[in-house]
Design a protein around this motif. Structure first.
Motif, mmCIF file in Angstrom:
data_model
loop_
_atom_site.group_PDB
_atom_site.id
_atom_site.type_symbol
_atom_site.label_atom_id
_atom_site.label_comp_id
_atom_site.label_asym_id
_atom_site.label_seq_id
_atom_site.Cartn_x
_atom_site.Cartn_y
_atom_site.Cartn_z
ATOM 1 N N SER A 1 -23.166 -39.141 10.301
ATOM 2 C CA SER A 1 -24.536 -39.319 10.801
ATOM 3 C C SER A 1 -24.806 -38.386 11.988
ATOM 4 C CB SER A 1 -24.794 -40.774 11.173
ATOM 5 O OG SER A 1 -23.982 -41.162 12.266
ATOM 6 N N LEU A 2 -23.798 -38.154 12.793
ATOM 7 C CA LEU A 2 -23.947 -37.215 13.908
ATOM 8 C C LEU A 2 -24.186 -35.804 13.382
ATOM 9 C CD1 LEU A 2 -23.851 -36.754 16.969
ATOM 10 C CD2 LEU A 2 -21.402 -36.363 16.724
ATOM 11 N N LEU A 3 -23.482 -35.451 12.348
ATOM 12 C CA LEU A 3 -23.636 -34.132 11.746
ATOM 13 C C LEU A 3 -25.027 -33.981 11.120
ATOM 14 C CD1 LEU A 3 -22.208 -31.465 11.062
ATOM 15 C CD2 LEU A 3 -21.516 -32.510 8.907
ATOM 16 N N ILE A 4 -25.504 -35.039 10.491
ATOM 17 C CA ILE A 4 -26.829 -35.009 9.877
ATOM 18 C C ILE A 4 -27.914 -34.810 10.931
ATOM 19 C CG2 ILE A 4 -28.522 -36.423 8.632
ATOM 20 C CD1 ILE A 4 -26.183 -37.527 6.991
ATOM 21 N N MET A 5 -27.726 -35.320 12.123
ATOM 22 C CA MET A 5 -28.699 -35.149 13.205
ATOM 23 C C MET A 5 -28.548 -33.784 13.884
ATOM 24 S SD MET A 5 -30.553 -37.852 13.424
ATOM 25 C CE MET A 5 -31.134 -38.048 15.079
ATOM 26 N N PHE A 6 -27.334 -33.291 13.961
ATOM 27 C CA PHE A 6 -27.049 -32.074 14.716
ATOM 28 C C PHE A 6 -27.501 -30.812 13.984
ATOM 29 C CE2 PHE A 6 -23.994 -29.133 16.857
ATOM 30 C CZ PHE A 6 -24.488 -29.324 18.133
#
Length: 100
Positions: free
Chosen positions: A11-16
């Motif tokens: 999820s962090l990667l999807i936001m970043f």
């Protein structure tokens, strides 16, 4: 019992990734376009062009070297050598004729 929460990194990667893309398209890409346009302007400098420098000098190009230009600065027709990188605006003879 403690359960491990999985997928936090995903999820962090999807936001970043979209944030990086926005920064690229809003900041980096326009700066690269301005840099190419400015470099093209410097490459097309020729004698007789009127230029303004970042230091505020306005004059006419009378000689061109590799990384410097010689300007004739009015009213006393002083001859000044400045770096090409300091040129901000170029007005060619054709532009002056069109403007009048």
């Amino acid at each position: 019992m403690v359960q491990a929460q999985g997928g936090g990194g995903l999820s962090l990667l999807i936001m970043f990734v979209p944030m990086i893309a926005m920064i690229y398209f809003l900041l980096i890409l326009p700066q690269q376009r301005r840099q190419k346009k400015w470099q093209g302007m410097l490459d097309q400098l020729k004698t007789g062009d009127r230029v303004s420098t970042s230091g505020g000098l306005r004059g006419t190009v009378i000689a061109i070297k590799d990384d410097a230009i010689h300007l004739r600065v009015p009213p006393d027709n002083l001859r000044v050598e400045v770096t090409k990188a300091s040129v901000v605006v170029v007005t060619t003879a054709e532009d002056e004729v069109k403007g009048k």
